[in-house]
Design an enzyme around this catalytic site. Structure first.
Site, PDB file in Angstrom:
ATOM      1  N   ASN A  86       1.796   1.147  -3.148  1.00  0.00           N
ATOM      2  CA  ASN A  86       2.297   0.727  -4.453  1.00  0.00           C
ATOM      3  C   ASN A  86       1.132   0.210  -5.282  1.00  0.00           C
ATOM      4  OD1 ASN A  86       5.035   1.204  -3.671  1.00  0.00           O
ATOM      5  ND2 ASN A  86       5.012  -0.718  -2.537  1.00  0.00           N
ATOM      6  N   HIS A  99      -3.476  -1.376   0.358  1.00  0.00           N
ATOM      7  CA  HIS A  99      -2.816  -1.218   1.661  1.00  0.00           C
ATOM      8  C   HIS A  99      -1.932   0.010   1.630  1.00  0.00           C
ATOM      9  CE1 HIS A  99      -0.427  -3.980  -0.838  1.00  0.00           C
ATOM     10  NE2 HIS A  99       0.647  -3.446  -0.299  1.00  0.00           N
TER      11      HIS A  99
HETATM   12  P1  5GP Z   1       3.435  -4.331  -1.427  1.00  0.00           P
HETATM   13  O1  5GP Z   1       4.674  -5.086  -1.847  1.00  0.00           O
HETATM   14  O2  5GP Z   1       2.211  -4.924  -2.090  1.00  0.00           O
HETATM   15  O3  5GP Z   1       3.506  -2.859  -1.544  1.00  0.00           O
HETATM   16  O4  5GP Z   1       3.283  -4.586   0.130  1.00  0.00           O
HETATM   17  C1  5GP Z   1       2.919  -5.825   0.653  1.00  0.00           C
HETATM   18  C2  5GP Z   1       3.552  -5.919   2.014  1.00  0.00           C
HETATM   19  O5  5GP Z   1       2.928  -6.979   2.706  1.00  0.00           O
HETATM   20  C3  5GP Z   1       5.048  -6.225   2.007  1.00  0.00           C
HETATM   21  O6  5GP Z   1       5.738  -5.184   2.669  1.00  0.00           O
HETATM   22  C4  5GP Z   1       5.154  -7.562   2.718  1.00  0.00           C
HETATM   23  O7  5GP Z   1       6.290  -7.648   3.560  1.00  0.00           O
HETATM   24  C5  5GP Z   1       3.871  -7.617   3.513  1.00  0.00           C
HETATM   25  N1  5GP Z   1       3.371  -8.967   3.718  1.00  0.00           N
HETATM   26  C6  5GP Z   1       3.265  -9.962   2.787  1.00  0.00           C
HETATM   27  N2  5GP Z   1       2.733 -11.052   3.335  1.00  0.00           N
HETATM   28  C7  5GP Z   1       2.491 -10.763   4.635  1.00  0.00           C
HETATM   29  C8  5GP Z   1       1.948 -11.517   5.721  1.00  0.00           C
HETATM   30  O8  5GP Z   1       1.553 -12.676   5.604  1.00  0.00           O
HETATM   31  N3  5GP Z   1       1.854 -10.879   6.926  1.00  0.00           N
HETATM   32  C9  5GP Z   1       2.270  -9.587   7.105  1.00  0.00           C
HETATM   33  N4  5GP Z   1       2.136  -9.077   8.332  1.00  0.00           N
HETATM   34  N5  5GP Z   1       2.786  -8.860   6.110  1.00  0.00           N
HETATM   35  C10 5GP Z   1       2.893  -9.432   4.884  1.00  0.00           C
END
Ligand code: 5GP
Ligand code: ZN
Length: 113
Positions: A86, A99
Protein backbone atom coordinates in the site's frame (compact mmCIF):
# COMPACT_ATOMS: atom_id res chain seq x y z
CA UNK A 1 17.93 3.54 10.28
CA UNK A 2 15.40 6.35 10.59
CA UNK A 3 14.56 7.68 14.04
CA UNK A 4 11.01 7.00 15.20
CA UNK A 5 10.37 4.50 12.38
CA UNK A 6 8.57 1.42 13.72
CA UNK A 7 9.82 -0.94 11.00
CA UNK A 8 13.43 0.33 11.21
CA UNK A 9 13.23 -0.52 14.94
CA UNK A 10 11.74 -3.97 14.21
CA UNK A 11 14.44 -4.71 11.59
CA UNK A 12 17.11 -3.69 14.11
CA UNK A 13 15.61 -6.01 16.75
CA UNK A 14 14.80 -3.09 19.05
CA UNK A 15 11.11 -3.94 18.97
CA UNK A 16 10.26 -7.64 19.17
CA UNK A 17 8.58 -9.42 16.27
CA UNK A 18 7.88 -12.96 15.15
CA UNK A 19 10.63 -13.54 12.57
CA UNK A 20 10.03 -15.48 9.35
CA UNK A 21 13.35 -14.78 7.60
CA UNK A 22 16.34 -12.45 7.83
CA UNK A 23 19.47 -11.68 5.85
CA UNK A 24 21.77 -8.69 5.49
CA UNK A 25 19.33 -6.81 3.24
CA UNK A 26 15.85 -7.64 4.43
CA UNK A 27 13.71 -8.84 7.32
CA UNK A 28 10.43 -10.79 7.23
CA UNK A 29 8.03 -11.12 10.18
CA UNK A 30 4.45 -12.09 10.93
CA UNK A 31 1.90 -9.28 10.82
CA UNK A 32 0.57 -8.39 14.28
CA UNK A 33 -3.00 -8.28 12.91
CA UNK A 34 -3.13 -11.11 10.33
CA UNK A 35 -5.68 -10.73 7.53
CA UNK A 36 -5.25 -14.34 6.33
CA UNK A 37 -4.08 -17.64 7.90
CA UNK A 38 -0.59 -16.74 6.64
CA UNK A 39 0.24 -13.04 6.70
CA UNK A 40 3.78 -11.80 6.95
CA UNK A 41 5.61 -8.64 5.92
CA UNK A 42 8.93 -8.34 4.11
CA UNK A 43 10.87 -5.10 4.58
CA UNK A 44 14.23 -3.74 3.46
CA UNK A 45 16.61 -3.04 6.36
CA UNK A 46 17.39 0.31 4.78
CA UNK A 47 14.67 2.92 5.28
CA UNK A 48 12.59 3.55 2.15
CA UNK A 49 9.24 5.26 2.79
CA UNK A 50 7.15 3.34 0.24
CA UNK A 51 7.20 2.14 -3.38
CA UNK A 52 7.28 5.87 -4.22
CA UNK A 53 10.77 6.05 -2.69
CA UNK A 54 12.26 3.34 -4.96
CA UNK A 55 14.86 4.63 -7.40
CA UNK A 56 17.85 3.49 -9.48
CA UNK A 57 20.14 3.66 -6.42
CA UNK A 58 18.07 1.51 -4.05
CA UNK A 59 15.96 -0.76 -6.27
CA UNK A 60 18.24 -3.82 -6.03
CA UNK A 61 16.84 -4.56 -2.59
CA UNK A 62 13.35 -4.80 -4.07
CA UNK A 63 14.44 -7.52 -6.54
CA UNK A 64 16.10 -9.26 -3.61
CA UNK A 65 12.90 -9.07 -1.55
CA UNK A 66 10.94 -10.76 -4.35
CA UNK A 67 13.56 -13.53 -4.53
CA UNK A 68 13.13 -13.97 -0.78
CA UNK A 69 9.33 -14.09 -1.11
CA UNK A 70 9.63 -16.80 -3.79
CA UNK A 71 12.05 -18.83 -1.67
CA UNK A 72 10.33 -18.48 1.72
CA UNK A 73 6.85 -19.27 0.40
CA UNK A 74 8.23 -22.41 -1.34
CA UNK A 75 9.86 -23.48 1.91
CA UNK A 76 6.53 -22.94 3.71
CA UNK A 77 4.75 -25.06 1.08
CA UNK A 78 2.62 -22.11 -0.05
CA UNK A 79 1.74 -22.33 -3.74
CA UNK A 80 -0.82 -19.53 -4.03
CA UNK A 81 -0.50 -16.20 -2.34
CA UNK A 82 -0.92 -12.47 -2.79
CA UNK A 83 1.80 -9.80 -2.49
CA UNK A 84 0.53 -6.32 -1.67
CA UNK A 85 2.15 -2.97 -0.98
CA UNK A 86 0.00 0.00 0.00
CA UNK A 87 1.32 3.41 -0.98
CA UNK A 88 -0.03 6.46 0.79
CA UNK A 89 -3.01 7.11 3.01
CA UNK A 90 -5.81 6.56 0.50
CA UNK A 91 -4.44 3.11 -0.38
CA UNK A 92 -4.25 2.20 3.29
CA UNK A 93 -0.55 2.58 4.12
CA UNK A 94 -0.27 2.95 7.90
CA UNK A 95 3.49 2.46 8.40
CA UNK A 96 5.76 4.71 6.30
CA UNK A 97 8.54 2.15 5.72
CA UNK A 98 8.37 0.07 2.52
CA UNK A 99 6.79 -3.33 3.17
CA UNK A 100 5.33 -6.11 1.10
CA UNK A 101 2.43 -8.04 2.62
CA UNK A 102 2.42 -11.76 1.80
CA UNK A 103 -1.05 -13.24 2.32
CA UNK A 104 -2.11 -16.86 1.86
CA UNK A 105 -4.31 -19.64 3.13
CA UNK A 106 -7.76 -18.46 2.12
CA UNK A 107 -9.72 -17.56 -1.00
CA UNK A 108 -9.00 -13.97 -2.11
CA UNK A 109 -11.37 -11.63 -3.88
CA UNK A 110 -10.66 -9.34 -6.80
CA UNK A 111 -10.78 -6.36 -7.04
CA UNK A 112 -9.36 -5.74 -3.56
CA UNK A 113 -11.29 -3.45 -1.24
P1 5GP B 1 0.05 -1.02 5.92
O1 5GP B 1 -1.22 -0.68 6.66
O2 5GP B 1 1.05 0.11 6.03
O3 5GP B 1 -0.12 -1.51 4.53
O4 5GP B 1 0.68 -2.26 6.68
C1 5GP B 1 1.24 -2.15 7.95
C2 5GP B 1 1.05 -3.49 8.62
O5 5GP B 1 1.90 -3.53 9.75
C3 5GP B 1 -0.37 -3.75 9.13
O6 5GP B 1 -0.88 -4.92 8.52
C4 5GP B 1 -0.20 -3.89 10.64
O7 5GP B 1 -1.02 -4.90 11.19
C5 5GP B 1 1.27 -4.24 10.77
N1 5GP B 1 1.87 -3.77 12.01
C6 5GP B 1 1.73 -2.54 12.58
N2 5GP B 1 2.45 -2.46 13.69
C7 5GP B 1 3.06 -3.66 13.85
C8 5GP B 1 3.94 -4.19 14.85
O8 5GP B 1 4.33 -3.54 15.81
N3 5GP B 1 4.36 -5.48 14.68
C9 5GP B 1 3.96 -6.24 13.61
N4 5GP B 1 4.43 -7.49 13.56
N5 5GP B 1 3.14 -5.78 12.67
C10 5GP B 1 2.69 -4.50 12.78
ZN1 ZN C 1 12.16 2.83 8.52
Amino acid sequence: MKNDCLFCAIAAGEIPSNKVYEDELCYAFHDIAPQAPTHFLVIPKVHIASVSGINAENSAVVAHIFEVIAKVTKEMGIESYRVVSNIGEQAGQSVPHLHFHVLAGRDMTWPPG
